[in-house]
Design a protein around this motif. Structure first.
Motif, short mmCIF file in Angstrom:
data_model
loop_
_atom_site.label_atom_id
_atom_site.label_comp_id
_atom_site.label_asym_id
_atom_site.label_seq_id
_atom_site.Cartn_x
_atom_site.Cartn_y
_atom_site.Cartn_z
N CYS A 16 44.88 31.59 47.24
CA CYS A 16 44.74 33.05 47.24
C CYS A 16 43.39 33.46 46.71
CB CYS A 16 45.85 33.68 46.38
SG CYS A 16 47.39 33.75 47.27
N ILE A 17 42.97 32.80 45.59
CA ILE A 17 41.65 33.13 45.04
C ILE A 17 40.58 32.95 46.10
CG2 ILE A 17 39.87 32.34 43.44
CD1 ILE A 17 42.01 31.81 41.42
N LEU A 18 40.58 31.78 46.74
CA LEU A 18 39.56 31.47 47.75
C LEU A 18 39.59 32.48 48.88
CD1 LEU A 18 37.48 29.20 48.37
CD2 LEU A 18 39.21 28.28 49.91
N MET A 20 40.89 35.56 49.15
CA MET A 20 40.51 36.94 48.82
C MET A 20 39.01 37.01 48.50
SD MET A 20 42.74 39.19 49.13
CE MET A 20 44.29 38.95 49.94
N ALA A 21 38.52 35.96 47.79
CA ALA A 21 37.09 35.98 47.45
C ALA A 21 36.25 36.02 48.72
CB ALA A 21 36.75 34.76 46.60
N VAL A 22 36.59 35.13 49.67
CA VAL A 22 35.81 35.07 50.90
C VAL A 22 35.94 36.38 51.66
CG1 VAL A 22 35.69 33.95 53.16
CG2 VAL A 22 35.90 32.57 51.11
N PHE A 24 36.60 39.46 50.59
CA PHE A 24 35.88 40.60 50.01
C PHE A 24 34.38 40.39 50.01
CE2 PHE A 24 40.02 42.00 49.07
CZ PHE A 24 39.92 43.36 48.95
N MET A 25 33.99 39.09 49.95
CA MET A 25 32.58 38.80 50.09
C MET A 25 32.10 39.29 51.46
SD MET A 25 31.14 35.29 48.67
CE MET A 25 30.97 34.22 50.05
N ILE B 13 42.32 37.98 41.10
CA ILE B 13 41.12 37.25 40.65
C ILE B 13 40.17 37.05 41.83
CG2 ILE B 13 40.29 35.03 39.76
CD1 ILE B 13 42.86 34.88 38.10
N GLY B 14 40.72 36.73 43.00
CA GLY B 14 39.88 36.53 44.19
C GLY B 14 39.13 37.78 44.57
N ILE B 15 39.80 38.94 44.48
CA ILE B 15 39.11 40.20 44.81
C ILE B 15 37.96 40.44 43.84
CG2 ILE B 15 39.37 42.71 44.80
CD1 ILE B 15 42.25 42.21 45.87
N ILE B 17 36.28 38.24 42.10
CA ILE B 17 35.18 37.29 42.37
C ILE B 17 34.43 37.73 43.62
CG2 ILE B 17 34.66 34.93 43.10
CD1 ILE B 17 36.97 34.02 41.33
N GLY B 18 35.18 38.10 44.65
CA GLY B 18 34.54 38.50 45.91
C GLY B 18 33.64 39.70 45.74
#
Lengths: 233, 136
Positions: A16-18, A20-22, A24-25, B13-15, B17-18
């Protein structure tokens, strides 16, 4: 069973972290990139832009050639105008010299009439001028008074000769610019020439050839009041 | 329960970080977009599997990363070949996403309608019991 659940939770957590991070990036990137900048345009957009610019460039190039041809045309006409004006200038210069509006110099002769006991008549001067003109003199002056086509020579009383309204007395120095040999030979014809004729009648006439005769311009005003150019159609 | 908490916390946490990460170059954002679509497809597949009670973590993870990497590679290949392969990838992934979504929807509807049926059945049963009590 419990252990399996914990490992599943941990792995899903990281996934999930990966994810969502990607995601929103990517959102952020798309939001903050200027799509209209050339580096970020898509290929088709770039192609379109290139084609429009190309069309514009061609149009401008056409205009450039047009303007260039116009400029060359103008230059040509300027050159021809220049030539024409040069010809006109030359004509004007020669006319001015002939009419007597400028100081002139050149090869020619100087005739001096010095009276001893006999006065020099105005008609003598007239005859001399006439002879000189006949011999092809281009400019004549009597005692530094330029003889123009308006010049008159009048003798009021004995010895007082008016040339163009200016009184002059002997000795008379008549300068003429022209072909030296023609001038001198026509004046020094035996017996019938001017020099012989007047030397015989008692007037001392000297004729001198000079390489550089200087004749001043006329100090008379030349104005046109009555004559008009005839315009032929 | 612990799984739900892990997923929610992971998402938050992902949001974060993103949103705090640097911007990637625009040329690579196309690849990333395809990867995101592939991952989203895997997520929907995972949800469907969970509802069908045959969720397998290994299959989910391998599908998640495998689809993403494969779609990136295909996009790269398409760019080298001057063919828009990424369109095919998007069609496949989005089509599958709709399929999975349909399965999820049907499952939820069936679940709620089953509850309603049970409820009405229970009400009828109560009424009948009351009638029987009155009669006796």
């Amino acid at each position: 069973m419990k252990k399996g659940k914990i490992t599943m939770a941990i792995s899903l957590f990281f996934v999930c972290i990966l994810f969502m991070a990607v995601m929103f990036m990517q959102f952020k990137t798309i939001d903050e990139t200027d799509i209209t900048a050339i580096e970020n345009m898509r290929e088709t957009e770039l192609r379109e832009a290139i084609s429009t610019w190309k069309a514009k460039y061609e149009e401008l190039e056409q205009r450039l050639t047009q303007v260039n041809t116009q400029i060359s045309e103008y230059n040509e006409s300027i050159e021809t105008d220049k030539e024409a004006s040069e010809v006109l200038d030359k004509e004007l210069d020669s006319s001015n010299m002939l009419v007597g509006k400028t100081d002139v110099e050149g090869e020619g002769i100087v005739v001096t009439l010095a009276d001893q006991e006999d006065y020099v008549r105005g008609s003598d001067l007239l005859e001399l001028v006439n002879e000189l003109r006949y011999a092809g003199a281009e400019a004549i002056s009597i005692n530094d008074i330029r003889v123009t086509n308006m010049t008159y020579i009048a003798e009021v009383t004995d010895g007082y000769i008016y040339v163009d309204g200016q009184r002059t007395t002997a000795p008379f120095v008549v300068k003429a610019i022209g072909n030296q040999t023609y001038l001198s030979s026509s004046l020094t014809l035996k017996n019938v020439g001017f020099v012989d004729k007047y030397t015989n009648s008692g007037i001392r006439v000297t004729l001198e050839k000079q390489k550089n005769v200087k004749i001043l311009k006329t100090n008379q005003e030349m104005s046109v009041k009555y004559i008009e150019e005839v315009v032929s159609k | 329960m612990i799984i739900m908490i892990a997923i929610i916390v992971g998402c938050i946490i992902g949001i974060v970080i993103g949103l705090n990460s640097p911007i990637i170059p625009y040329t690579y954002s196309g690849y990333l977009a395809i990867a995101i679509i592939a991952a989203l497809d895997s997520v929907f597949g995972g949800i469907t599997a969970t509802l069908n009670k045959n969720f397998n973590l290994k299959i989910f993870i391998s599908g998640f990363f495998g689809n993403a990497i494969l779609s990136i590679l295909l996009t790269y290949l398409g760019q080298r070949l001057n063919v828009d392969i990424y369109l095919a990838a998007i069609v496949v992934f989005v089509g599958r996403m709709f399929n999975n979504l349909a399965i999820i929807r049907r499952y939820l509807i069936e679940k709620f309608s089953a509850k309603e049926i049970i409820n009405t059945a229970q009400k009828m049963k109560k009424k009948r019991e009351q009638k029987i009590q009155k009669n006796t």
